[in-house]
Design an enzyme around this catalytic site. Structure first.
Site, PDB file in Angstrom:
ATOM      1  CD1 TRP A   6      -0.444  -1.554   3.152  1.00  0.00           C
ATOM      2  CD2 TRP A   6       0.427   0.487   3.411  1.00  0.00           C
ATOM      3  NE1 TRP A   6       0.230  -1.540   4.364  1.00  0.00           N
ATOM      4  CE2 TRP A   6       0.776  -0.281   4.546  1.00  0.00           C
ATOM      5  CE3 TRP A   6       0.873   1.815   3.366  1.00  0.00           C
ATOM      6  CZ2 TRP A   6       1.541   0.207   5.601  1.00  0.00           C
ATOM      7  CZ3 TRP A   6       1.635   2.307   4.418  1.00  0.00           C
ATOM      8  CH2 TRP A   6       1.952   1.519   5.512  1.00  0.00           C
ATOM      9  CG  ASN A   7       5.108   1.349   0.492  1.00  0.00           C
ATOM     10  OD1 ASN A   7       4.724   0.419  -0.202  1.00  0.00           O
ATOM     11  ND2 ASN A   7       6.371   1.670   0.595  1.00  0.00           N
ATOM     12  N   PRO A  18      -3.085  -5.478  -6.319  1.00  0.00           N
ATOM     13  CG  PRO A  18      -3.462  -3.476  -7.397  1.00  0.00           C
ATOM     14  CD  PRO A  18      -3.934  -4.899  -7.347  1.00  0.00           C
ATOM     15  N   GLY A  56       6.368  -6.516  -0.298  1.00  0.00           N
ATOM     16  CA  GLY A  56       5.610  -6.403   0.944  1.00  0.00           C
ATOM     17  C   GLY A  56       6.487  -6.706   2.138  1.00  0.00           C
ATOM     18  CB  SER A  57       5.581  -7.266   5.627  1.00  0.00           C
ATOM     19  OG  SER A  57       4.676  -8.332   5.485  1.00  0.00           O
ATOM     20  CD  GLU A 103      12.910  -6.185  -4.865  1.00  0.00           C
ATOM     21  OE1 GLU A 103      13.391  -5.466  -3.967  1.00  0.00           O
ATOM     22  OE2 GLU A 103      13.579  -6.602  -5.836  1.00  0.00           O
ATOM     23  CG  LEU A 104      10.653  -9.585   1.250  1.00  0.00           C
ATOM     24  CD1 LEU A 104      11.040 -10.844   2.006  1.00  0.00           C
ATOM     25  CD2 LEU A 104       9.193  -9.624   0.852  1.00  0.00           C
ATOM     26  CB  CYS A 128      10.926  -0.725   1.243  1.00  0.00           C
ATOM     27  SG  CYS A 128      11.319  -0.105  -0.399  1.00  0.00           S
ATOM     28  CD  GLU A 169       9.688  -2.369   6.974  1.00  0.00           C
ATOM     29  OE1 GLU A 169       8.839  -3.275   6.983  1.00  0.00           O
ATOM     30  OE2 GLU A 169      10.170  -1.915   5.921  1.00  0.00           O
TER      31      GLU A 169
END
Ligand code: NAD
Length: 481
Positions: free
Chosen positions: A134-135, A159, A208-209, A230-231, A264, A362
């Site tokens: 969502w960022n 998304p 995401g996370s 991609e975290l 991120c 994080e």
């Protein structure tokens, strides 16, 4: 699965939008349709795909106002929302320019036997699945799909359910380009929808996370498909004793507070030489206090609300944990409720240690925890003491000194004499995340495009084939084949 999902407005806290999560059967049907159209798409010459993609970029530019408005409601911020359509259109045009050279397959002769020649063939994976956060809703939904489509894949994109309003205006742009419409689909849904999608694609790109990335990676392994993950990050910056303090403060505030820290690659840990610690912190606090919340007018000022209400609680939890363990709050630190949205002023903490969540987990908020170090080795040890490794930064007295320190940091990208520079080299260089910040290779640079291709080689013998009787006992491939 399937059903209605209520979506909150980050500026009012109200659920004023809803989406329908696709059912398993609907996802399967959509994937079958995309897969059906993909063979024609990938068989077409590259110039055709480039032409179609450029037309999509034009449609995005034409629909910029609607996209910006939707993204602004999704994220509660204006400036980044207004930039997103141009950024995506620019990425499409950039890949279109670079693709012909990157996709030029190699050919040559065997270095063992010149009679044997080979030709590489690139074969696109049929269907890419994208699951995005969502960022940065639009950019991160498109960042992998664009090179994949140019490579010849079809793509299905899910998304985040937290920021789905932009999907409708994106669909409008896709509908204007029928050839693309056949091979690109944005679908709505939540984590369950994402999980279902993994079962029906040939290649997965997840942003995401770390906890979700772990689940997604395992599900992809179960399906035996490649997954690019991609975290999250916990990016450090090192400021040495000879650094220009004003330069460091400017770079760190931008790197930590931009997008309310919801990036991120935000700066999340600040290590400063003990000789300049106090002066540095005073300036950091002074500059942090100059920034203003973009409330009530979203088009002015510096800092937007938290996009996701739950994130405000996570950030508050990190600050509480640090204070309970002995940290000092120098400025900010409070979750403010304004007009129903959740906000936080830039926050500076000192006296932090690696026993505190704010230094190891994080945070994803506008928080700058500052820790002092005694010498550069100590700084490198502290910066590398993390389970993340997305990116990092070094600001020193000279560029050379900063670069030497940068080479010792375990992170995929290191900004030197500034922070968060990765955005500037998105199409130029390669980077892979270290540790649990990611898995699977570079999403930037030329391999970002090549990863969507299976590499096949056509090998031809121009001479007579070797008879089995002529093979030596101790077969040496270089001589025998
Ligand atoms: P998230 O992991 O909660 O969700 C990401 C996406 O995964 C969403 O679309 C969600 O619906 C979906 N999802 C949830 N559970 C799933 C499951 N079991 N199977 C499949 N899909 C599932 O992340 P978020 O909160 O949306 O985003 C913030 C995180 O993203 C932060 O950790 C941030 O660092 C990271 N991020 C990383 C990068 C990068 O390039 N490395 C960029 C942006 C954000």
């Amino acid at each position: 699965m399937s059903g209605t999902i209520q979506v909150q407005n980050p500026r009012t806290g109200e659920a004023d939008y809803q989406i329908t999560a696709l059912s398993d059967a609907e996802i399967e049907m959509e994937c079958r349709k995309l897969r059906g159209a993909q063979s024609e798409w990938s068989a077409a010459p590259l110039v055709h795909r480039i032409d179609v993609m450029k037309r999509w970029a034009d449609e995005i530019t034409k629909n910029k106002e609607a996209l910006t408005k939707a993204l602004a409601v999704d994220t509660g911020r204006w400036r980044l929302a207004a930039e997103a359509p141009d950024n995506v259109a620019g990425a499409i045009r950039g890949w279109c320019e670079m693709a012909p050279e990157i996709l030029q397959p190699d050919q040559g002769r065997s270095s063992f036997n010149p009679e044997i020649q080979f030709r590489q063939q690139y074969v696109a994976y049929p269907l890419l699945g994208v699951i995005s956060p969502w960022n940065m809703p639009f950019l991160l939904s498109a960042i992998d799909a664009v090179p994949a489509l140019i490579a010849g894949c079809a793509a299905i994109i899910k998304p985040s359910e937290v920021t789905p309003r932009f999907i409708e205006p994106v669909r409008e742009t896709i509908a204007k380009v029928p050839e693309l419409d056949a091979v690109l689909s944005y679908v709505t849904g939540d984590g369950e929808t994402g999980a279902a999608l993994i079962d029906h694609v040939d290649f997965l790109c997840f942003t995401g996370s770390v906890p979700t990335g772990r689940k997604v990676g395992m599900a992809a392994a179960d399906q035996f498909i490649p997954a690019f993950l991609e975290l999250g990050g916990k990016d450090p910056v090192i400021v040495t004793r000879d650094a220009d303090i004003d330069r460091a403060v400017t770079a760190i505030i931008r790197g930590a507070v931009w997008a309310t820290g919801q990036l991120c690659f935000s700066i999340e840990r600040v290590y400063v030489d003990e000789a300049i610690h106090d002066v540095f912190v005073d300036r950091l606090v002074e500059k942090a206090e100059e920034l203003e919340l973009s409330y009530p007018d979203m088009r002015t000022k510096d800092i937007g609300p938290f996009i996701f209400g739950k994130q405000a609680a996570i950030v508050a939890g990190h600050i509480e944990d640090a204070l309970a363990k002995g940290a000092t709050l120098r400025t900010g630190g409070e979750v403010l409720t304004l007009g129903g949205g959740k906000w936080m002023r830039p926050t500076v903490l000192t006296g932090v240690t690696h026993d505190m969540k704010v230094m190891v987990d994080e945070t994803f908020g506008p928080v700058m925890p500052v820790m002092s170090f005694s010498d550069v080795d100590d700084a490198v040890r502290l910066a590398n003491d993390t389970r993340f490794g997305l990116s990092a930064a070094v600001i020193a007295g000279t560029r050379e000194e900063a670069e030497v320190i940068g080479t010792q940091l375990n992170a995929g990208a290191v900004s030197v004499m500034d922070t968060t520079l990765t955005n500037a080299i998105l199409r130029d260089a390669e980077k892979t995340a270290f540790n649990c910040s990611g898995l699977g290779g570079s999403r930037i640079g030329k391999t970002a495009l090549l990863r969507f291709m299976r590499k096949k080689v056509i090998v031809t013998n121009n001479a007579d084939p070797t008879d089995i009787k002529d093979l030596a006992e101790d077969v040496v491939p270089s001589r025998s084949f």
